[in-house]
Design a protein around this motif. Sequence first.
Motif, PDB file in Angstrom:
ATOM      1  N   SER A  41      45.578  42.182  41.286  1.00 52.51           N
ATOM      2  CA  SER A  41      46.917  42.051  40.925  1.00 52.51           C
ATOM      3  C   SER A  41      47.138  40.468  40.287  1.00 52.51           C
ATOM      4  O   SER A  41      48.048  40.412  39.367  1.00 52.51           O
ATOM      5  CB  SER A  41      47.886  41.779  42.192  1.00 52.51           C
ATOM      6  N   ASN A  42      46.561  39.291  40.765  1.00 51.72           N
ATOM      7  CA  ASN A  42      46.385  38.131  40.086  1.00 51.72           C
ATOM      8  C   ASN A  42      46.093  38.123  38.755  1.00 51.72           C
ATOM      9  O   ASN A  42      46.912  37.543  37.833  1.00 51.72           O
ATOM     10  CB  ASN A  42      45.690  37.173  40.922  1.00 51.72           C
ATOM     11  N   VAL A  43      45.039  38.693  38.403  1.00 57.75           N
ATOM     12  CA  VAL A  43      44.599  38.841  36.834  1.00 57.75           C
ATOM     13  C   VAL A  43      45.618  39.617  36.187  1.00 57.75           C
ATOM     14  O   VAL A  43      45.849  39.154  34.955  1.00 57.75           O
ATOM     15  CB  VAL A  43      42.996  39.637  37.048  1.00 57.75           C
ATOM     16  N   TYR A  44      46.012  40.726  36.655  1.00 59.95           N
ATOM     17  CA  TYR A  44      46.911  41.551  35.844  1.00 59.95           C
ATOM     18  C   TYR A  44      48.361  40.797  35.611  1.00 59.95           C
ATOM     19  O   TYR A  44      48.824  40.817  34.528  1.00 59.95           O
ATOM     20  CB  TYR A  44      47.648  42.729  36.802  1.00 59.95           C
ATOM     21  N   ASN A  45      48.847  39.778  36.485  1.00 57.85           N
ATOM     22  CA  ASN A  45      49.871  39.014  36.325  1.00 57.85           C
ATOM     23  C   ASN A  45      49.579  37.980  35.261  1.00 57.85           C
ATOM     24  O   ASN A  45      50.308  37.615  34.324  1.00 57.85           O
ATOM     25  CB  ASN A  45      50.261  38.118  37.550  1.00 57.85           C
ATOM     26  N   ARG A  46      48.334  37.284  35.093  1.00 56.11           N
ATOM     27  CA  ARG A  46      48.141  36.512  34.468  1.00 56.11           C
ATOM     28  C   ARG A  46      47.796  37.173  32.811  1.00 56.11           C
ATOM     29  O   ARG A  46      48.302  36.456  31.822  1.00 56.11           O
ATOM     30  CB  ARG A  46      46.683  35.794  34.642  1.00 56.11           C
ATOM     31  N   ILE A  47      47.465  38.139  32.970  1.00 57.43           N
ATOM     32  CA  ILE A  47      47.083  38.962  31.480  1.00 57.43           C
ATOM     33  C   ILE A  47      48.622  39.117  30.773  1.00 57.43           C
ATOM     34  O   ILE A  47      48.938  39.173  29.749  1.00 57.43           O
ATOM     35  CB  ILE A  47      46.683  40.333  31.475  1.00 57.43           C
ATOM     36  N   LYS A  52      29.655  45.858  21.935  1.00 57.37           N
ATOM     37  CA  LYS A  52      30.744  46.294  22.397  1.00 57.37           C
ATOM     38  C   LYS A  52      31.070  45.564  23.949  1.00 57.37           C
ATOM     39  O   LYS A  52      30.069  45.548  24.704  1.00 57.37           O
ATOM     40  CB  LYS A  52      30.837  47.763  22.560  1.00 57.37           C
ATOM     41  N   PHE A  53      32.241  45.431  24.202  1.00 60.08           N
ATOM     42  CA  PHE A  53      32.420  44.744  25.562  1.00 60.08           C
ATOM     43  C   PHE A  53      31.981  45.725  26.782  1.00 60.08           C
ATOM     44  O   PHE A  53      31.587  45.130  27.868  1.00 60.08           O
ATOM     45  CB  PHE A  53      33.971  44.181  25.821  1.00 60.08           C
ATOM     46  N   ASP A  54      32.434  47.067  26.631  1.00 59.71           N
ATOM     47  CA  ASP A  54      32.116  47.795  27.804  1.00 59.71           C
ATOM     48  C   ASP A  54      30.559  48.040  27.828  1.00 59.71           C
ATOM     49  O   ASP A  54      30.239  48.553  29.100  1.00 59.71           O
ATOM     50  CB  ASP A  54      32.718  49.278  27.243  1.00 59.71           C
ATOM     51  N   SER A  55      29.593  47.909  26.892  1.00 60.37           N
ATOM     52  CA  SER A  55      28.335  47.842  27.052  1.00 60.37           C
ATOM     53  C   SER A  55      27.714  46.773  27.928  1.00 60.37           C
ATOM     54  O   SER A  55      26.656  46.508  28.357  1.00 60.37           O
ATOM     55  CB  SER A  55      27.525  47.854  25.666  1.00 60.37           C
ATOM     56  N   ILE A  56      28.335  45.606  27.894  1.00 60.27           N
ATOM     57  CA  ILE A  56      28.104  44.397  28.674  1.00 60.27           C
ATOM     58  C   ILE A  56      28.783  44.340  30.075  1.00 60.27           C
ATOM     59  O   ILE A  56      28.014  44.245  30.984  1.00 60.27           O
ATOM     60  CB  ILE A  56      28.430  43.135  27.950  1.00 60.27           C
ATOM     61  N   GLN A  57      30.038  44.686  30.151  1.00 65.45           N
ATOM     62  CA  GLN A  57      30.881  44.584  31.349  1.00 65.45           C
ATOM     63  C   GLN A  57      30.994  46.148  31.508  1.00 65.45           C
ATOM     64  O   GLN A  57      32.064  46.471  31.088  1.00 65.45           O
ATOM     65  CB  GLN A  57      32.167  43.808  31.234  1.00 65.45           C
ATOM     66  N   LYS A  58      30.347  46.705  32.270  1.00 68.22           N
ATOM     67  CA  LYS A  58      30.761  48.132  32.435  1.00 68.22           C
ATOM     68  C   LYS A  58      31.254  48.490  33.862  1.00 68.22           C
ATOM     69  O   LYS A  58      31.099  47.777  34.647  1.00 68.22           O
ATOM     70  CB  LYS A  58      29.221  49.016  32.537  1.00 68.22           C
ATOM     71  N   ARG A  59      31.945  49.592  33.690  1.00 64.50           N
ATOM     72  CA  ARG A  59      32.841  50.212  34.820  1.00 64.50           C
ATOM     73  C   ARG A  59      31.917  51.236  35.504  1.00 64.50           C
ATOM     74  O   ARG A  59      31.485  52.204  34.661  1.00 64.50           O
ATOM     75  CB  ARG A  59      33.886  50.535  34.526  1.00 64.50           C
ATOM     76  N   ILE A  60      31.459  51.219  36.688  1.00 64.85           N
ATOM     77  CA  ILE A  60      30.583  52.273  37.176  1.00 64.85           C
ATOM     78  C   ILE A  60      31.480  53.436  37.423  1.00 64.85           C
ATOM     79  O   ILE A  60      32.611  53.660  37.834  1.00 64.85           O
ATOM     80  CB  ILE A  60      30.123  51.847  38.517  1.00 64.85           C
ATOM     81  N   SER A  71      46.316  48.353  29.995  1.00 69.61           N
ATOM     82  CA  SER A  71      46.361  49.916  29.892  1.00 69.61           C
ATOM     83  C   SER A  71      45.387  50.193  30.807  1.00 69.61           C
ATOM     84  O   SER A  71      45.452  51.745  30.831  1.00 69.61           O
ATOM     85  CB  SER A  71      45.907  50.355  28.524  1.00 69.61           C
ATOM     86  N   VAL A  72      44.388  49.805  31.550  1.00 70.31           N
ATOM     87  CA  VAL A  72      43.778  50.335  32.416  1.00 70.31           C
ATOM     88  C   VAL A  72      44.196  50.682  33.640  1.00 70.31           C
ATOM     89  O   VAL A  72      44.847  50.089  34.431  1.00 70.31           O
ATOM     90  CB  VAL A  72      42.457  49.341  32.922  1.00 70.31           C
ATOM     91  N   ASN A  73      44.185  52.059  33.833  1.00 72.01           N
ATOM     92  CA  ASN A  73      45.004  52.616  35.082  1.00 72.01           C
ATOM     93  C   ASN A  73      44.163  53.627  35.924  1.00 72.01           C
ATOM     94  O   ASN A  73      44.807  54.604  36.761  1.00 72.01           O
ATOM     95  CB  ASN A  73      46.318  53.318  34.519  1.00 72.01           C
ATOM     96  N   SER A  74      42.892  53.767  35.628  1.00 67.26           N
ATOM     97  CA  SER A  74      42.090  54.873  36.366  1.00 67.26           C
ATOM     98  C   SER A  74      41.143  54.017  37.070  1.00 67.26           C
ATOM     99  O   SER A  74      40.449  53.137  36.908  1.00 67.26           O
ATOM    100  CB  SER A  74      41.198  55.359  35.321  1.00 67.26           C
ATOM    101  N   TYR A 111      35.550  43.583  36.151  1.00 68.09           N
ATOM    102  CA  TYR A 111      35.700  44.013  34.866  1.00 68.09           C
ATOM    103  C   TYR A 111      37.046  43.760  34.589  1.00 68.09           C
ATOM    104  O   TYR A 111      37.160  43.039  33.161  1.00 68.09           O
ATOM    105  CB  TYR A 111      36.161  45.811  35.023  1.00 68.09           C
ATOM    106  N   PHE A 112      37.913  43.528  35.371  1.00 69.25           N
ATOM    107  CA  PHE A 112      39.432  42.758  34.843  1.00 69.25           C
ATOM    108  C   PHE A 112      39.061  41.115  34.854  1.00 69.25           C
ATOM    109  O   PHE A 112      39.861  40.823  33.886  1.00 69.25           O
ATOM    110  CB  PHE A 112      40.320  42.951  35.997  1.00 69.25           C
ATOM    111  N   VAL A 113      38.199  40.493  35.582  1.00 66.82           N
ATOM    112  CA  VAL A 113      38.060  39.114  35.300  1.00 66.82           C
ATOM    113  C   VAL A 113      37.528  38.896  33.964  1.00 66.82           C
ATOM    114  O   VAL A 113      37.598  38.032  33.328  1.00 66.82           O
ATOM    115  CB  VAL A 113      36.925  38.625  36.297  1.00 66.82           C
ATOM    116  N   GLY A 114      36.219  39.968  33.425  1.00 68.23           N
ATOM    117  CA  GLY A 114      35.722  39.973  32.135  1.00 68.23           C
ATOM    118  C   GLY A 114      36.867  39.740  31.277  1.00 68.23           C
ATOM    119  O   GLY A 114      36.709  39.098  30.058  1.00 68.23           O
TER     120      GLY A 114
END
Length: 297
Positions: free
Chosen positions: A130-136, A78-86, A192-195, A230-233
Amino acid sequence: MINKSLYFLAKIFNCSLLLHVSHDMNFDTVDGKNNFRDFRISFLQIPLGEKILYFLTYKIIGTTVFSRKNFKFFYSLKFDSIQKRIGSQCIDTLVKQYEQNVSSKLELNQLNQQEAFLTQRISECNDSISNVYNRISYYLTIMLAFFGVITYLFTVNFNCEFLIIQTIYYYLILIIIFDNISLAFFIKKGLSVNSFHRSSFKDLRTDSGSDALAKSLYRDWTASKNDTEYFVGILKNSEKYMYRIIVIGIITLSLSYIPQVVKPSNSGNNIIIESHSNYPTNSLYQEMQNETLYYAI
C-alpha cells in the motif's frame, strides 16, 4: 567491489545514452557492490521503461576477456526477467514443501503460533504494498511537472557561441526525454498491476487437516512477499529515473543561462573602450550610421 573513483565514473556513464555502463542483474543500475567484470559497456543504450536496448555492447562472459561471445551488436534486457513474479504452480510447490517439513509436524499450540506469525507477516507485506502504491501515485504528479520542464527547455532559444556547450545542452535534453519515458512506463506498470495469487475459502473447505489454515496463510504470505519485492523493484526504478531527471534537469537549466552570461552588453548602441594606461588620453569622435563610437587612445 570497485574503488570510489571507478564507481563514480561508472555512475556518470550509467546516466549516459552513449558509452553506457550498466549491470544486468540490477536492471541497468550500478552500485558499489558490483564487480568491474559484471559491467556491461555499450556504445548506445535506449531505455524504454521495463525494456532496455543495447547496441554494440560488451560484457565479460566466462573467464576470457577478449572473446567473441563477449561482444554483441544488439542485446535486450527486460525488467520481468530480473524481478520475476512467481506463478501459482511455484506457490503450490512451496506450500507442499511447507506442509511436509513444517506444518504437518507441529502441535496444535505451535500451529496457533505459526498462524499468528504468518498473519502478522501478511499484514506487514500488505502495508508495504500500500505504501509503495501511494508513492508511485505521488510520482505520477511529479512526472507531469517534468513534462512541463521539458517543454520549457525546448522553448528556450539556446544560441551559444561555444558548439560543445550547445551540443551538451541538447544531449542532456535527449537524456531527460528518455528518462521521462522510462519513468512513465514504470509508473504505468506499478498502477496497472492488479493480479494477486491468494488462497480462497474453497481451499479451507476442501482441506480437513488441522494445518489447513496455516497452509493458507503460508500461501498468502509467500505471494504477498513476492508481490512486495516486485512492487519495490518498480518503485526503485521509478525513483532512479526521477532523481536522474532532477539532477540532469538542474544542469540543463544552468546551461541555458550561459548565452546570457557570455553575451556582450550593448546599452544605447554605445561601445566604450577604456584605457587604463598611465599615458595621457585623447578622444577621437566619429559618427557612423547614427551610432556614437568612443575610442580611447
